[in-house]
Scaffold this active site. Structure first.
Site, PDB file in Angstrom:
ATOM      1  CD  GLU A 184      -3.008  -1.181   2.252  1.00  0.00           C
ATOM      2  OE1 GLU A 184      -4.117  -1.404   1.971  1.00  0.00           O
ATOM      3  OE2 GLU A 184      -2.363  -1.067   3.475  1.00  0.00           O
ATOM      4  CG  HIS A 233      -3.619   2.344   5.937  1.00  0.00           C
ATOM      5  ND1 HIS A 233      -4.764   2.716   5.964  1.00  0.00           N
ATOM      6  CD2 HIS A 233      -3.415   1.287   5.245  1.00  0.00           C
ATOM      7  CE1 HIS A 233      -5.516   1.807   5.441  1.00  0.00           C
ATOM      8  NE2 HIS A 233      -4.611   0.638   4.851  1.00  0.00           N
ATOM      9  CG  HIS A 289      -6.545  -2.676   7.857  1.00  0.00           C
ATOM     10  ND1 HIS A 289      -6.584  -3.898   7.313  1.00  0.00           N
ATOM     11  CD2 HIS A 289      -6.155  -1.513   7.340  1.00  0.00           C
ATOM     12  CE1 HIS A 289      -5.730  -3.696   6.062  1.00  0.00           C
ATOM     13  NE2 HIS A 289      -5.677  -2.136   5.858  1.00  0.00           N
ATOM     14  CE1 TYR A 349      -7.149  18.280  22.972  1.00  0.00           C
ATOM     15  CE2 TYR A 349      -9.158  18.044  24.156  1.00  0.00           C
ATOM     16  CZ  TYR A 349      -7.786  18.450  23.883  1.00  0.00           C
ATOM     17  OH  TYR A 349      -7.169  19.319  24.867  1.00  0.00           O
ATOM     18  CG  HIS A 356      -8.745  -0.523   3.217  1.00  0.00           C
ATOM     19  ND1 HIS A 356      -8.141  -0.281   1.810  1.00  0.00           N
ATOM     20  CD2 HIS A 356      -7.946  -0.789   3.742  1.00  0.00           C
ATOM     21  CE1 HIS A 356      -6.851  -0.710   1.855  1.00  0.00           C
ATOM     22  NE2 HIS A 356      -6.601  -0.820   2.938  1.00  0.00           N
TER      23      HIS A 356
END
Length: 210
Positions: free
Chosen positions: A73, A92, A94, A119, A159
């Site tokens: 990725e 990144h 999941h 926040y 994803h």
């Protein structure tokens, strides 16, 4: 921080995210920009057991310079770096609550998370939902690139989130805030709840510009 220090930092944050359940198995990837390219976690590796010396070093065009084969990725990171010149690091994951939110039918694709907390507004900002593409589909890179111009954080449908920051700390903290806000939203499902008002949101954005 020099390259070796950044490798150690990537490994430490990877282990922390893994131990707290933000990533599992060999999912997720981290990267950091360098003067001569960037570092990214290798493909099919567990973020909880990273070897700093084997973290991939790639050129600005994504070509491998040293280390193990980079994450499959990596193209997501490359697309974000191309559009966000101030981004120094990308995370990144999941993470479960964020992925769950990305699967709901009634979310606002222009801004998935309502302003539940101050926040969330300060660290995440508006969170667009990127349509689903299969893993490795280069159309996903184009879709992420299109929204990364205006957003440091995006959510990939079915994803997970991709978050850029001015430092690795900044990116990880924003990712954590995103995941906790997604968790709060799921806890509030099927209940009436209040959000911050538009005036309160604007006040935050003026006081804490991204």
């Amino acid at each position: 921080m020099n390259e070796n220090g950044l490798r150690e930092q990537l490994a430490l944050f990877g282990e922390s995210l893994y131990q707290r359940g933000y990533v599992h198995g060999s999912t997720g990837n981290l990267s950091h920009r360098l003067d001569d390219g960037w570092l990214i976690t290798p493909t099919n590796c567990c973020l909880g057991r990273l070897d700093p010396a084997r973290i991939s070093k790639v050129a600005e065009d994504g070509r491998l310079i040293s280390g193990d084969k980079p994450s499959k990725e990596a193209f997501l990171h490359l697309g974000v770096y191309e559009k966000r010149g101030g981004a120094q690091a990308i995370v990144h994951t999941h993470s479960a609550h964020s992925v769950a939110i990305s699967c709901l039918e009634d979310v606002d694709a222009d801004d998935v998370l309502p302003p539940i907390t101050a926040y969330a507004v300060m660290r995440v900002g508006k969170l667009p939902l990127v349509p689903y593409y299969r893993p490795g589909d280069m159309r996903l890179a184009d879709a992420v690139r299109a929204v990364a111009v205006d957003h440091a954080a995006v959510l990939l449908a079915h994803h997970g989130p991709v978050v850029a920051g001015k430092s690795l700390d900044d990116a990880v903290y924003a990712l954590e805030e995103l995941e906790e806000t997604a968790k709060l939203l799921l806890l509030l499902q099927n209940r009436r709840f209040k959000t911050l008002t538009p005036e309160q949101v604007e006040e935050l954005r003026e006081a804490f510009p991204s």
